[in-house]
Scaffold this active site. Structure first.
Site, short mmCIF file in Angstrom:
data_model
loop_
_atom_site.label_atom_id
_atom_site.label_comp_id
_atom_site.label_asym_id
_atom_site.label_seq_id
_atom_site.Cartn_x
_atom_site.Cartn_y
_atom_site.Cartn_z
N GLY B 473 0.83 -1.20 0.00
CA GLY B 473 0.00 0.00 0.00
C GLY B 473 0.86 1.24 0.00
CB THR B 474 4.41 1.57 0.78
OG1 THR B 474 4.68 0.33 0.12
CG2 THR B 474 4.27 1.28 2.26
N GLY B 515 12.42 -0.41 2.43
CA GLY B 515 12.10 -1.01 1.14
C GLY B 515 12.39 -0.13 -0.05
NE ARG B 619 17.74 11.44 -5.66
CZ ARG B 619 18.38 12.35 -6.39
NH1 ARG B 619 17.68 13.27 -7.03
NH2 ARG B 619 19.69 12.36 -6.48
CB ILE B 620 10.93 13.34 -1.74
CG1 ILE B 620 11.18 13.93 -0.35
CG2 ILE B 620 9.48 12.85 -1.87
CD1 ILE B 620 11.08 12.96 0.81
CG LEU B 621 12.65 7.68 -3.92
CD1 LEU B 621 12.62 6.23 -3.48
CD2 LEU B 621 13.76 7.91 -4.96
CD GLN B 629 4.09 4.97 3.24
OE1 GLN B 629 4.72 4.38 4.09
NE2 GLN B 629 2.96 4.51 2.76
N GLY B 693 14.44 6.16 4.23
CA GLY B 693 13.11 5.62 4.48
C GLY B 693 12.19 6.69 5.03
CD GLU B 696 9.29 1.73 10.26
OE1 GLU B 696 8.97 0.69 10.82
OE2 GLU B 696 10.48 2.03 10.02
#
Ligand SMILES: Cc1cc2nc3c(=O)[nH]c(=O)nc-3n(C[C@H](O)[C@H](O)[C@H](O)COP(=O)(O)OP(=O)(O)OC[C@H]3O[C@@H](n4cnc5c(N)ncnc54)[C@H](O)[C@@H]3O)c2cc1C
Ligand code: SF4
Lengths: 325, 736
Positions: B473-474, B515, B619-621, B629, B693, B696
């Site tokens: 769902g990410t 991930g 870096r924000i993908l 998220q 990441g 979280e």
């Protein structure tokens, strides 16, 4: 789920007769089906009452309302008469469950929804309500949801309905048709029972009795509110709730009816405190005295001790709101 | 060809910044989004085979003891019942994340109330459920079961690696101008993902295929093989879509093994889905925590000491213990430090990773304590935090890879209007409501986990990614496609991403927020390998080649990729492994939260009014999925602050509120407008994507901003989460 037979009743008489023979009515099913999946309730026969002509809301001769047992909670809450004359009822309905559930839930089913006691829902736990004589595992356990009034050594559960609390404050009656075709009306006050030593018997209904309608007399006060206190903003049962109907005249309280939810095995009412209010000029002192009187009989069960203070404060706030201006 | 990378050092190539397709970082929609919202994406229990049988787990109804017998014969005669599975291969509880081997097995020894000890299988789900409910068990209870971590009878361990002792904290507390010494508790939490744990097993000869709802397939495959006593080669797991995991699906769970055992016996596919109650009772819970924080500060509010003690719990025989103090090691300065970590053995549902293990509860408590210190020292809470940002990791004495806390605090304070805050509680009223604002820091350790992926550029110029990575769902489908599209100069629609199949190269899996960065790096490496092969065909250097819109541009020539490929298909595999980098520097993500609450002066009910989170995670993908998220994390923070709590019966430890009616997640009405701001950052130490990441981060400390806002609103300091009204109401009439 226990295997069961399913019949759609074509008349009230048929439904009542089947129920007298041991079948269980199914209305919206929002409570019953959950309980059946867990085998907390294990009916062998279901009789569907959804298609019986019981979904009208009509005005009665004396200016009150007759609400068919199959009127959905959403429809009842949105009804113009209800919104204008019985706002306490509308508010209580809208404070309950969620939009989807209210679309399905019926007036009769709402009155008869079972307690949310955690232990009642878990068949591994002794519970006198589910299995008479097995004991009450809630006592001494997790009791946040439980009663502060009228509990017994056999059961400390609460009735979870919001709607019923409002109806209690409105002096509603339940219209019941028996398998023999007799129709009778029962005051809501005497319709529900306290647990005593038979917590599995929750109402005055006899096998085969079908609720056909709820009758609400003309409102005795225009100042009405329903205040529900809960753990999250929506979709949670009441920790405590207060339904109030007040009438004022010349700056004094002319009429007061109050009912309380989340605190007892039935919507709780105490006419003594209502009498205390009549004739009084509203003031914090009066309200505190009334709240003190209400809570004199309260008894905590451990985790729910906060309800005593909470109800006290909520009642005072409701009385303030209803007597202002 | 495979391109390997061991992350031993920083990577200053800024590779993605050289690319021109313009996909990475943008708010690209999920390619599978339409399938999901139209119900066409098939989750574990969708598209069941025609001949499937259904299994329902049976639970132990004692806390500790033995299963002596069960009356299977009485159940087998009921309509539709096919078999009853029990015995030594049944899992006692799920495998811990990345265990790669089976957890404790066997249905004879019962270690907690709710332990699955049998599976009833029938033609229909209803028949199986009825059979499971009426199966009579002969159980022998041991009377001595410890269910509460505080029970003096509980055996308590102190894992060596978790303890820290630097300087002399007692002395620092004595000398300090301002101190805080308080105890706090957080309750257990359940991941409570929308899709319950579910598996459909089917054997072909000696091999089993399992369609399941799992997060880390490479590990799950090993766990399932070990549990069944077969070789990994004979296990295939499929999980193309996963309806949420939040840690509870890291390791293989009892239903998977039970489904495989039943399918083997019956020779037909067997589907087992847990009921909601079973998800609560038999999958991982986050441990409750008992924490003590000690803070010592000098007259200027500079910390001279930090103490953090935590008591958590788990079942006997489980090595996981909630890493409560993980971020306390490095978040704030202070030369005297003491971290004490204890784990009590209790007979309760297994504890494991749930929604940011460690910081979610540990940082939350530290950040409530920091608010208390700010109050005592008369220093603005934002200032206090900024002052105490250390120059390097004060425990491990290593530099930070990057540090964005100060920026996140400033940006958040500015956007939220923090300067308008009245530090005095009960200063702001709105009718019956006290209104207050609060803030907290966010921090989460960053990790890289070994991961592989295969990228195929086929002759038609389209690319395909294959990896056993999951999308829980990410947004994995989206970001992997973006990375490959960026590296190969292809639009999103020309990249197909295939996930969730153990036939594909093994990935990190989804967990610990690692991930996207770990598996994204593997995809990037695979693409670099393909670029190398393209350069060879074009006879040029990579630096001279630009890929965009399906074309290669070299010098003044623009050639369609199809032409360059000339009928060939290029395959590039990427393989990344963690290396020395993680020991050389402290890597973490940072952020800040600001929250405004109303506290009802009559009832003590708290309702959140608005909330802001500012985050930096390299870096924000994908701006959209990253924001989602963070929204989700902050929503969990609202739950942690106000409502969520696993209630265990104090006598037998059983989980009392095991459904969504009574385990109170926030509902829509509890979640007001939440604003998320993502800061621009590159972390060269993290990986070649320079991304960290983010999954979280948004929960770590979020609850503290709300609890601190409650204090500012009404002067009641809640130290036992969640801040339900009963914890507030008693303080409402006391002088603020
Ligand atoms: C998650 C959740 C949250 C909820 N939250 C709230 C809440 O906040 N407040 C609240 O008040 N309620 C709440 N509810 C309960 C909901 O209001 C009830 O489930 C609903 O009103 C029941 O109506 P129904 O028609 O579906 O009844 P059913 O489930 O069909 O029946 C309930 C019982 O009534 C009997 N019955 C039904 N109709 C008749 C009749 N005419 N005569 C005799 N017997 C009859 C049935 O035999 C059965 O025993 C919630 C329910 C759920 C599932
Ligand atoms: S309180 Fe009533 S419903 Fe609950 S366990 Fe006891 S007997 Fe059952």
């Amino acid at each position: 789920m226990n295997p069961f037979e399913y019949t759609r009743a074509s008349s009230r008489h048929e439904a009542a007769t089947m129920a007298a023979g041991g079948a269980t009515f199914i209305a919206g099913g929002t409570n019953l089906l959950d309980l059946m999946k867990l085998e907390v309730m294990t009916p062998e026969r279901l009789v569907d009452i959804n298609r019986l002509d019981m979904d009208d809301i009509e005005t009665t001769a004396d200016g009150g309302l007759r609400i068919g047992a199959m009127v959905r909670n959403s429809d009842l809450a949105a009804n113009d008469m209800v919104r204008s004359t019985y706002p306490v009822l509308s508010r209580a309905l809208l404070a309950g469950a969620s939009g989807q559930l209210r679309n399905k839930a019926s007036t009769g089913g709402n009155l008869l929804q079972r307690t949310r006691c955690y232990y009642f829902y878990d068949t591994a736990m002794p519970c006198n309500k589910r299995e008479p004589g097995s004991g009450c595992q809630a006592i001494g356990g997790a009791t946040r949801l439980h009663a502060i009034f009228g509990a017994s050594d056999h059961c400390i559960a609460t009735h979870p309905s919001d709607m019923a609390v409002a109806l209690q404050a409105l002096d509603a009656q339940v219209e019941v048709e028996s398998a023999t075709g007799d129709v009778r009306t029962v005051e809501l006050e005497s319709f529900y029972r306290l647990p005593g030593n038979t917590p599995h018997i929750e109402t005055e209904l006899k096998p085969g009795d079908l609720i056909t309608a709820v009758i609400v007399p003309p409102a005795k006060g225009r100042r009405q509110t329903y205040r529900k206190v809960r753990d999250r903003a929506s979709y949670a049962f009441a920790l405590v709730s207060v339904a109030g109907v007040i009438d004022m005249s010349d700056g004094r309280i002319a009429h007061a009816s109050l009912a309380f939810g989340g605190v007892a095995h039935k919507p709780w009412r105490n006419t003594e405190i209502e009498q205390m209010l009549v004739g009084e000029t509203p003031s914090p002192n009066v309200f505190v005295r009334v709240a003190d009187a209400l809570l004199r009989d309260a008894e905590a069960q451990g985790d729910n001790a906060f309800k005593i203070k909470l109800l006290h404060r909520t009642l005072c706030a409701v009385l303030t709101e209803l007597t202002e201006g | 060809m495979t391109l390997h990378l061991k992350m031993d050092d920083r990577d200053d190539r800024y590779r993605l910044d050289d690319m021109v397709q313009g996909l990475v970082g943008t708010a690209t929609d999920r390619p599978e989004g339409k399938l999901k919202v139209s119900g066409k994406a098939s989750y574990a229990m969708d598209a069941l085979p025609d001949d499937v049988c259904h299994g329902v787990l049976v639970r132990a109804t004692i806390t500790h003891g033995k299963l002596r017998n069960m009356d299977t014969e009485a159940v087998k005669v009921l309509p539709g019942i096919r078999t009853v599975i029990t015995g030594k291969r049944m899992l006692r509880n799920p495998a811990q994340g990345m265990a790669g081997k089976a957890p404790i097995q066997g249905s004879d020894d019962i270690a907690y109330f709710g332990q699955p000890i049998a599976l009833v299988v029938a033609d229909t789900l209803e028949q199986a459920r009825h059979g499971a409910l009426v199966l009579r068990l002969e159980l022998e209870a041991k009377g001595d079961a410890v269910v509460n971590p505080h029970d003096p009878e509980a055996s308590v361990e102190k894992p060596k690696t978790e303890q820290v002792l630097i300087g002399d904290l007692d002395e620092a507390m004595k000398k300090a101008a301002f101190t805080v010494d308080q105890h706090y508790t957080t309750p257990g939490h359940s991941s409570a993902a929308m899709e319950p744990h579910a598996s459909v097993a089917h054997w072909h000869g000696d091999s089993v295929t399992l369609r399941g709802s799992y997060q880390m397939l490479a590990y799950n495959r090993a766990e399932l093989a070990d549990a069944l006593g077969i070789s990994e080669k004979n296990v295939r797991i499929l999980a193309p879509y996963v309806g949420g995991g939040f840690g509870a699906k890291l390791g293989i769970s009892p239903e998977a093994v039970a489904a495989a055992l039943a399918s083997k016996e019956l020779g037909v596919p067997v589907a087992v889905s847990m009921t909601r109650q079973q998800v609560f009772e038999t999958t991982m819970r986050r441990s409750e925590t008992n924490q003590r924080i000690r803070l010592a500060a000098d007259g200027n509010g500079l910390l001279t000491g930090i103490g953090h003690e935590a008591l958590v719990s788990n079942l006997p025989g489980e090595d996981f213990s909630e890493p409560v103090t993980q971020a306390t090691r490095f978040l704030y300065r202070g030369e005297n430090r003491e971290i004490v970590h204890k784990i009590a053995r209790v007979h309760r549902t297994c504890a494991g990773s749930v929604r940011a293990p460690g910081e979610a509860v540990g940082l939350t408590v530290l950040e409530i304590a920091m608010d208390e210190l700010a109050e005592k020292a008369g220093i603005d809470p934002v200032e206090l935090r900024k002052k105490n940002i250390p120059d390097q990791d004060p425990t491990d004495q290593i530099p930070f890879s990057s540090h964005t806390l100060a920026e996140a605090l400033d940006e958040g304070a500015r956007r939220f209007g923090w300067d308008k805050r009245n530090p005095k509680p009960r200063a702001t009223r709105d009718g019956e409501w006290f209104v207050g604002i609060g803030m907290a820091s966010a921090v989460r350790v960053n990790m890289l986990i070994e991961s592989q992926a295969r990228v195929t550029l086929s002759a038609d110029g389209r690319a395909m990614i294959e990896t056993d990575m999951t999308d829980i769902g990410t947004g994995t489908y989206a970001i992997l496609g973006q990375i490959a599209g960026e590296m190969l100069g292809l639009p999103m629609e020309d990249v197909e991403t295939r996930l969730g199949d153990t036939e594909f190269p093994p990935a990190s899996g989804s967990g610990g927020s690692f991930g996207a960065a770990s598996n994204g790096t593997a995809v990037m490496l695979g693409c670099e390998e393909i670029r190398r092969q393209l350069c060879k065909k074009l006879d040029c250097q990579d630096s001279d080649m630009t890929l965009k819109g399906g074309y290669a541009i070299v010098g003044n020539k623009r050639i369609a990729l199809r032409e360059v490929l000339d009928g060939d298909t290029l395959v590039g595999e990427g393989h990344v492994q963690p290396g020395k980098a993680e020991k050389k520097v402290r890597q973490a993500t940072y952020g800040s939260y600001f929250a405004e609450v109303g506290v009802n002066s009559v009832t003590g009910e708290t309702r959140l009014r608005r909330m802001l989170g500012v985050f930096a995670a390299g870096r924000i993908l994908n701006a959209k999925t990253a924001r989602s998220q963070c929204l989700g994390g902050m929503t969990f923070g609202i739950g942690m602050a106000l409502t969520e709590e696993l209630i265990h019966d104090r006598r037998d430890g059983h989980l009392v509120n095991h459904d969504f009616a009574e385990y109170h997640l926030p509902v829509n009405a509890d979640v007001p407008q939440i604003e998320v701001v993502l800061l621009e950052e590159r972390d060269e130490w993290a990986n070649p994507l320079q991304a960290k990441g983010i999954g979280e981060l948004g929960i770590c400390g979020a609850a503290a901003s709300i609890v601190n806002a409650i204090y500012n609103a009404c002067g009641v300091r809640v130290r036992q989460l969640p801040a339900t009204l009963d914890k507030v109401i008693d303080g409402l009439d006391e002088p603020a």
